[in-house]
Enzyme design. Sequence first.
Site, short mmCIF file in Angstrom:
data_model
loop_
_atom_site.label_atom_id
_atom_site.label_comp_id
_atom_site.label_asym_id
_atom_site.label_seq_id
_atom_site.Cartn_x
_atom_site.Cartn_y
_atom_site.Cartn_z
N TYR A 115 0.89 -1.17 0.00
CA TYR A 115 0.00 0.00 0.00
C TYR A 115 0.92 1.22 0.00
O TYR A 115 2.06 1.14 -0.42
CB TYR A 115 -0.89 -0.12 1.25
CG TYR A 115 -2.08 0.80 1.32
CD1 TYR A 115 -2.92 0.98 0.22
CD2 TYR A 115 -2.37 1.49 2.49
CE1 TYR A 115 -4.03 1.81 0.30
CE2 TYR A 115 -3.49 2.33 2.57
CZ TYR A 115 -4.30 2.49 1.48
OH TYR A 115 -5.39 3.31 1.56
N ARG A 160 -5.94 10.09 -10.95
CA ARG A 160 -5.33 10.83 -9.83
C ARG A 160 -4.78 9.83 -8.82
O ARG A 160 -5.31 9.66 -7.74
CB ARG A 160 -6.41 11.72 -9.19
CG ARG A 160 -5.86 12.78 -8.24
CD ARG A 160 -6.94 13.25 -7.30
NE ARG A 160 -7.47 12.18 -6.48
CZ ARG A 160 -6.95 11.80 -5.31
NH1 ARG A 160 -5.91 12.40 -4.81
NH2 ARG A 160 -7.50 10.81 -4.62
N LYS A 168 -5.44 -2.51 -2.78
CA LYS A 168 -6.57 -2.31 -1.87
C LYS A 168 -7.28 -3.62 -1.57
O LYS A 168 -7.68 -3.90 -0.44
CB LYS A 168 -7.59 -1.33 -2.50
CG LYS A 168 -7.13 0.11 -2.46
CD LYS A 168 -7.65 0.80 -1.23
CE LYS A 168 -6.81 2.00 -0.88
NZ LYS A 168 -7.49 3.26 -0.79
N GLU A 193 -11.90 4.47 -6.68
CA GLU A 193 -10.57 4.72 -6.14
C GLU A 193 -9.76 5.62 -7.09
O GLU A 193 -9.61 5.30 -8.28
CB GLU A 193 -9.87 3.36 -5.98
CG GLU A 193 -8.67 3.38 -5.12
CD GLU A 193 -8.98 3.72 -3.67
OE1 GLU A 193 -8.28 4.60 -3.15
OE2 GLU A 193 -9.89 3.13 -3.06
N ASP A 194 -9.24 6.71 -6.57
CA ASP A 194 -8.31 7.58 -7.31
C ASP A 194 -8.85 8.10 -8.63
O ASP A 194 -8.15 8.13 -9.65
CB ASP A 194 -6.96 6.86 -7.51
CG ASP A 194 -6.19 6.77 -6.19
OD1 ASP A 194 -6.63 7.39 -5.21
OD2 ASP A 194 -5.15 6.09 -6.14
N ASP A 246 -13.37 5.80 -1.50
CA ASP A 246 -12.42 5.76 -0.40
C ASP A 246 -11.72 7.10 -0.19
O ASP A 246 -11.44 7.49 0.93
CB ASP A 246 -11.39 4.65 -0.64
CG ASP A 246 -10.57 4.35 0.60
OD1 ASP A 246 -11.16 4.33 1.70
OD2 ASP A 246 -9.36 4.14 0.49
N ASP A 247 -11.44 7.81 -1.29
CA ASP A 247 -10.74 9.09 -1.17
C ASP A 247 -11.60 10.14 -0.48
O ASP A 247 -11.11 10.96 0.28
CB ASP A 247 -10.33 9.60 -2.56
CG ASP A 247 -9.53 8.55 -3.31
OD1 ASP A 247 -8.42 8.23 -2.86
OD2 ASP A 247 -10.03 8.02 -4.32
N ASN A 269 -0.31 11.78 0.52
CA ASN A 269 0.55 10.63 0.18
C ASN A 269 1.19 10.85 -1.18
O ASN A 269 0.65 11.58 -1.99
CB ASN A 269 -0.29 9.35 0.13
CG ASN A 269 -0.73 8.90 1.50
OD1 ASN A 269 0.03 8.95 2.44
ND2 ASN A 269 -1.98 8.45 1.61
#
Length: 576
Positions: free
Chosen positions: A124, A177, A195, A267-268, A290-291, A432
């Site tokens: 991760y 992203r 994930k 995700e992203d 999740d973001d 991150n």
Amino acid sequence: MSSTLKENGGGVSDLYGENSATEDQLITPWNFSVASGSTLLRDPRYNKGLAFTENERDAHYLRGLLPPAVFTQDLQEKRMMHSLRQYEVPLHRYTALMDLQERNERLFYRLLIDHVEELLPVVYTPTVGEACQKYGSIYRRPQGLYISLKEKGKILEVLKNWPEKSIQVIVVTDGERILGLGDLGCQGMGIPVGKLSLYTALGGVRPSACLPITIDVGTNNETLLNDEFYIGLKQKRAIGKEYEELLEEFMSAVKQNYGEKVLVQFEDFANHNAFTLLEKYSSSHLVFNDDIQGTASVVLAGLIASLKLIGGTLADHTFLFLGAGEAGTGIADLIALEISKQTKAPVEETRKKIWLVDSKGLIVGSRLESLQHFKKPWAHEHEPVKGLLDAVKAIKPTVLIGTSGVGKTFTKEVVEAMASNNEKPLIFALSNPTSQSECTAEEAYTWSKGRAIFASGSPFDPVEYEGKVFAPGQGNNAYIFPGLGLGLIMSGAIRVRVEMLLAASEALAAQVSQENYDKGLIYPPFTNIRKISAHIAANVATKAYELGLASHLPRPKDLVKYAERCMYSPGYRSYR
């Protein structure tokens, strides 16, 4: 002896006996598909390597295909960890782990569960970011489904090509992203794969029930477009109608193929698509971003826990954010909702305790017309303020939260200003990977003279300051999403509601012990993560039943015990 079908893990038949099969429960792999000899050794789900016993080697035509030694899983684990620790480059450790996952699934998860604190930064953040950047050159074999614009009109057929039929969780990205690294196109696949390995290791969701998907609509990354080894579509990103139609087809096909209860985790995705997709599909599908929501839930848990150290209630504090994208506004929203829940004040009122700074300065009323829709609720009345330092001086926040994706933005002056206003300033540097963190743990403790309570998105080592050792907390989404997913699956939930996210935050905060507080920690250690996930799952499931959104009936009496019982265990089983 054949394995019997079980109803487990939220009502999905446990076809392979994965959930609860142990050493003493005999399994014949070819009850379901005939496998023996070298075919068995090449199947990561059933391969045990040198752990096949003498009898199994005879029964399954493995004689001579393995060296004569017989190893226990414990010894294999010890040998593999010894091997991993020889690598000095984290990316080499990552590729070695991915190879193990492709070769021996149970040993991979056993390693991840038993050495979670050591291996989490490898599978991760931060190492997965570098893996995505180099995914084209380290690519070995597909670990998930790739759905590109070429598959338009055929997405349902593509989903049917995936060998597993009982899918419970899909993690999907379009790679625009990735962490703080930007548009990595098709190479973003490392994120869904990583994930989902955590869904299994930390939340106990069966590996066969997890499906990583990358939607490839092109990339605007010139470096990738000019790279002969790039594995995705070599074209600029599709936008507008073309993009929306592909996503619409994808979401319809997912529901048609896997049913109402499959969890789709976005995700992203870039801000403009992330908010739109979540808003569009949250009323018709079981979706979670999740973001936006995972980050919000884990940060809220840290804030609730930190009140034991800084005193007061959430409503007594003033929050200032650097960054007003999906993470920043997602966290701000959840804090406002939690304060509203505690004080019974309307959320429009509780938002006034929360201020956001974006690239143009403090978000204030005079900027309302030019703001994107997700920033508008945060435009409070105040004279314009340009930079973060001036905003800290003007607003005098007790809590500073960074979600900007830009490193080194919490400068010495900013931290000192926080420390001059507060006895114990609360500082969250959440961006991150580590290189993008707003400040390091050492900077936060040194500049605040050891008074800050600090948490970050990526891991930092403990810091010694004037003879005292400070252990920085990690506000890592991995605390939340595996337990949340398990709670949704085991209750058979059909929608995700904000109340479930608040329930997850409260469950996580409740797991912080006095011993953790004594070390200045506001998150429990990851070593207990499966126990923590079981409590989060139980809290989320409770909320699903209360809201009438659970379809797995009757409701189990003890949801924590039920969660633990549902969890996949990676111990080997005996074959005969």
